[in-house]
Motif scaffolding. Sequence first.
Motif, PDB file in Angstrom:
ATOM      1  N   ALA A   6      37.616  41.594  45.387  1.00  0.00           N
ATOM      2  CA  ALA A   6      38.823  41.418  46.199  1.00  0.00           C
ATOM      3  C   ALA A   6      39.586  40.165  45.777  1.00  0.00           C
ATOM      4  O   ALA A   6      40.826  40.162  45.713  1.00  0.00           O
ATOM      5  CB  ALA A   6      38.443  41.344  47.677  1.00  0.00           C
ATOM      6  N   LEU A   7      38.858  39.085  45.496  1.00  0.00           N
ATOM      7  CA  LEU A   7      39.510  37.852  45.064  1.00  0.00           C
ATOM      8  C   LEU A   7      40.205  38.044  43.716  1.00  0.00           C
ATOM      9  O   LEU A   7      41.361  37.624  43.541  1.00  0.00           O
ATOM     10  CB  LEU A   7      38.478  36.731  44.958  1.00  0.00           C
ATOM     11  N   ILE A   8      39.520  38.660  42.753  1.00  0.00           N
ATOM     12  CA  ILE A   8      40.131  38.871  41.439  1.00  0.00           C
ATOM     13  C   ILE A   8      41.362  39.757  41.545  1.00  0.00           C
ATOM     14  O   ILE A   8      42.396  39.489  40.914  1.00  0.00           O
ATOM     15  CB  ILE A   8      39.091  39.484  40.463  1.00  0.00           C
ATOM     16  N   GLU A   9      41.282  40.789  42.375  1.00  0.00           N
ATOM     17  CA  GLU A   9      42.445  41.674  42.553  1.00  0.00           C
ATOM     18  C   GLU A   9      43.610  40.943  43.195  1.00  0.00           C
ATOM     19  O   GLU A   9      44.778  41.219  42.896  1.00  0.00           O
ATOM     20  CB  GLU A   9      42.047  42.900  43.368  1.00  0.00           C
ATOM     21  N   ARG A  10      43.315  39.994  44.071  1.00  0.00           N
ATOM     22  CA  ARG A  10      44.379  39.229  44.721  1.00  0.00           C
ATOM     23  C   ARG A  10      44.987  38.185  43.786  1.00  0.00           C
ATOM     24  O   ARG A  10      46.203  38.024  43.705  1.00  0.00           O
ATOM     25  CB  ARG A  10      43.838  38.552  45.985  1.00  0.00           C
ATOM     26  N   VAL A  11      44.141  37.465  43.048  1.00  0.00           N
ATOM     27  CA  VAL A  11      44.605  36.384  42.174  1.00  0.00           C
ATOM     28  C   VAL A  11      45.197  36.920  40.878  1.00  0.00           C
ATOM     29  O   VAL A  11      46.116  36.332  40.313  1.00  0.00           O
ATOM     30  CB  VAL A  11      43.437  35.417  41.878  1.00  0.00           C
ATOM     31  N   LYS A  12      44.644  38.032  40.378  1.00  0.00           N
ATOM     32  CA  LYS A  12      45.081  38.650  39.122  1.00  0.00           C
ATOM     33  C   LYS A  12      45.001  37.672  37.934  1.00  0.00           C
ATOM     34  O   LYS A  12      45.988  37.435  37.231  1.00  0.00           O
ATOM     35  CB  LYS A  12      46.504  39.205  39.251  1.00  0.00           C
ATOM     36  N   PRO A  13      43.823  37.116  37.683  1.00  0.00           N
ATOM     37  CA  PRO A  13      43.686  36.200  36.554  1.00  0.00           C
ATOM     38  C   PRO A  13      43.583  36.945  35.224  1.00  0.00           C
ATOM     39  O   PRO A  13      43.256  38.133  35.187  1.00  0.00           O
ATOM     40  CB  PRO A  13      42.370  35.478  36.859  1.00  0.00           C
ATOM     41  N   ASP A  14      43.843  36.220  34.139  1.00  0.00           N
ATOM     42  CA  ASP A  14      43.612  36.761  32.811  1.00  0.00           C
ATOM     43  C   ASP A  14      42.156  36.581  32.389  1.00  0.00           C
ATOM     44  O   ASP A  14      41.670  37.291  31.506  1.00  0.00           O
ATOM     45  CB  ASP A  14      44.525  36.063  31.794  1.00  0.00           C
ATOM     46  N   ILE A  15      41.485  35.598  33.000  1.00  0.00           N
ATOM     47  CA  ILE A  15      40.094  35.322  32.665  1.00  0.00           C
ATOM     48  C   ILE A  15      39.400  34.681  33.853  1.00  0.00           C
ATOM     49  O   ILE A  15      40.037  33.994  34.660  1.00  0.00           O
ATOM     50  CB  ILE A  15      40.007  34.400  31.427  1.00  0.00           C
ATOM     51  N   VAL A  16      38.101  34.917  33.976  1.00  0.00           N
ATOM     52  CA  VAL A  16      37.268  34.266  34.985  1.00  0.00           C
ATOM     53  C   VAL A  16      36.346  33.286  34.275  1.00  0.00           C
ATOM     54  O   VAL A  16      35.630  33.664  33.350  1.00  0.00           O
ATOM     55  CB  VAL A  16      36.430  35.292  35.780  1.00  0.00           C
ATOM     56  N   ILE A  17      36.389  32.016  34.695  1.00  0.00           N
ATOM     57  CA  ILE A  17      35.511  30.983  34.150  1.00  0.00           C
ATOM     58  C   ILE A  17      34.421  30.730  35.187  1.00  0.00           C
ATOM     59  O   ILE A  17      34.679  30.184  36.254  1.00  0.00           O
ATOM     60  CB  ILE A  17      36.275  29.680  33.843  1.00  0.00           C
ATOM     61  N   ASN A  18      33.202  31.127  34.849  1.00  0.00           N
ATOM     62  CA  ASN A  18      32.077  31.030  35.769  1.00  0.00           C
ATOM     63  C   ASN A  18      31.347  29.704  35.564  1.00  0.00           C
ATOM     64  O   ASN A  18      30.618  29.525  34.590  1.00  0.00           O
ATOM     65  CB  ASN A  18      31.129  32.209  35.535  1.00  0.00           C
ATOM     66  N   VAL A  19      31.550  28.769  36.487  1.00  0.00           N
ATOM     67  CA  VAL A  19      30.792  27.515  36.487  1.00  0.00           C
ATOM     68  C   VAL A  19      30.063  27.381  37.822  1.00  0.00           C
ATOM     69  O   VAL A  19      29.905  26.296  38.379  1.00  0.00           O
ATOM     70  CB  VAL A  19      31.681  26.284  36.187  1.00  0.00           C
ATOM     71  N   ALA A  20      29.618  28.529  38.334  1.00  0.00           N
ATOM     72  CA  ALA A  20      28.763  28.569  39.524  1.00  0.00           C
ATOM     73  C   ALA A  20      27.310  28.439  39.060  1.00  0.00           C
ATOM     74  O   ALA A  20      27.036  27.847  38.025  1.00  0.00           O
ATOM     75  CB  ALA A  20      29.007  29.863  40.290  1.00  0.00           C
ATOM     76  N   LEU A  21      26.365  28.995  39.800  1.00  0.00           N
ATOM     77  CA  LEU A  21      24.952  28.917  39.427  1.00  0.00           C
ATOM     78  C   LEU A  21      24.576  30.044  38.468  1.00  0.00           C
ATOM     79  O   LEU A  21      25.165  31.133  38.535  1.00  0.00           O
ATOM     80  CB  LEU A  21      24.083  29.005  40.684  1.00  0.00           C
ATOM     81  N   PRO A  22      23.598  29.824  37.574  1.00  0.00           N
ATOM     82  CA  PRO A  22      23.179  30.892  36.663  1.00  0.00           C
ATOM     83  C   PRO A  22      22.705  32.152  37.383  1.00  0.00           C
ATOM     84  O   PRO A  22      22.789  33.247  36.837  1.00  0.00           O
ATOM     85  CB  PRO A  22      22.032  30.251  35.868  1.00  0.00           C
ATOM     86  N   TYR A  23      22.205  31.996  38.634  1.00  0.00           N
ATOM     87  CA  TYR A  23      21.770  33.164  39.408  1.00  0.00           C
ATOM     88  C   TYR A  23      22.929  34.133  39.660  1.00  0.00           C
ATOM     89  O   TYR A  23      22.707  35.309  39.971  1.00  0.00           O
ATOM     90  CB  TYR A  23      21.234  32.768  40.784  1.00  0.00           C
TER      91      TYR A  23
END
Length: 399
Positions: free
Chosen positions: A69-86
């Motif tokens: 839902a967040l990605i559909e709302r923001v409409k980014p070109d890329i997601v940068i994952n700097v959360a936890l490896p889990y």
Amino acid sequence: MGKALIIGAGGVAGVVVHKCCQNSYVYEEICIASRTVSKCDALKAKLNGGKTKITTAQVDANNVPELIALIERVKPDIVINVALPYQDLTIMDACLATKVDYVDTANYEPEDTAKFEYKWQWAYRERFKEAGITALLGSGFDPGVTSVFSAYAQKHYFDEIHSIDILDANAGDHGYPFATNFNPEINIREVTANGSYFENGKFIETEPMSIKSVYDFPQIGEKDIYLLHHEEMESLALNIKGIKKIRFWMTFGQSYLTHLKVLENVGMTSIEPIEFEGKQIVPLQFLKAVLPDPASLGPRTKGKTNIGCIFQGIKDGKPRTYYVYNVCDHQECYKEVGSQAISYTTGVPAMIGASMVMTGKWKRPGVFTIEEFDPDPFMDALNKFGLPWHEDFAPALID
């Protein structure tokens, strides 16, 4: 040029946000999302008003529908994952569902098992390829820059690389009796796990911290180094021509090791849940809660890091040795972006890796580790964005 969604709001995320804003030609917009939106808002408040437009959002990175839902709302070109490896797999699932490119800095590991390897993320290869999107794995420093160093050495200096020693030295002093320079839970799981090295086509497992050497690092001096398992060995073993041996070494001071051993002996590093006052708690997660937050170490930490690779192999039939490394100053990092060098050396490559995909230099459908692409534009960007590298063609070797 485009928009990035940054998931996570810790020390590394803070560096990524700063560096995206410094690279506003590529990052016209960014959205910072985390479970704790106040942390995102604090980052926005520091950097708002520049050329890069910043927004924030709340998201549970364990919840795929929320992420979608967040990605559909923001409409980014890329997601940068700097959360936890889990959380790598849930974020990759959301990127697949929305057909958005993905970048992370460390490979997936299950929360209930202290084991990290690429098999879970490599299982996404065909699905990302069919979706026409790119997943770039391990775009931190190690893994990340060390793998780019390997690709660069292979491209420019060797016909075959026979051995790689990856050296990670932190000579910073934060003044605490015991603290970790990145997420305590991940750090301690990594250090207390069995070590390993790659030799002659297979991985050989070792007892934790059982193999020790000493190395004299440029600008840092002589340090004790210990052999650990690290994920980039797994992909380099597949992608470097002629490779026979890979080892990963990290420095640890005696005080750190003594504290860690005591904590391990009394069960505080365990990831097995126990019952405490009628509730299930994980000892390592409790320990994380009482240790200093790595993001708070920036103003306290003095000294430098030195991370690099020593290569041995052949060129035109003759033996060759090559050492490439970066030296980073904790205090200089804090002056620039408000973080210590450990977060800095991870956050800068995350931004660069994502920009490689966004600009099309590394855009290819599928799931890839970072050494599978042309290293030259990434190496140029390291010099431009704060991680200059140095070369030595006659380095001391590790026994």
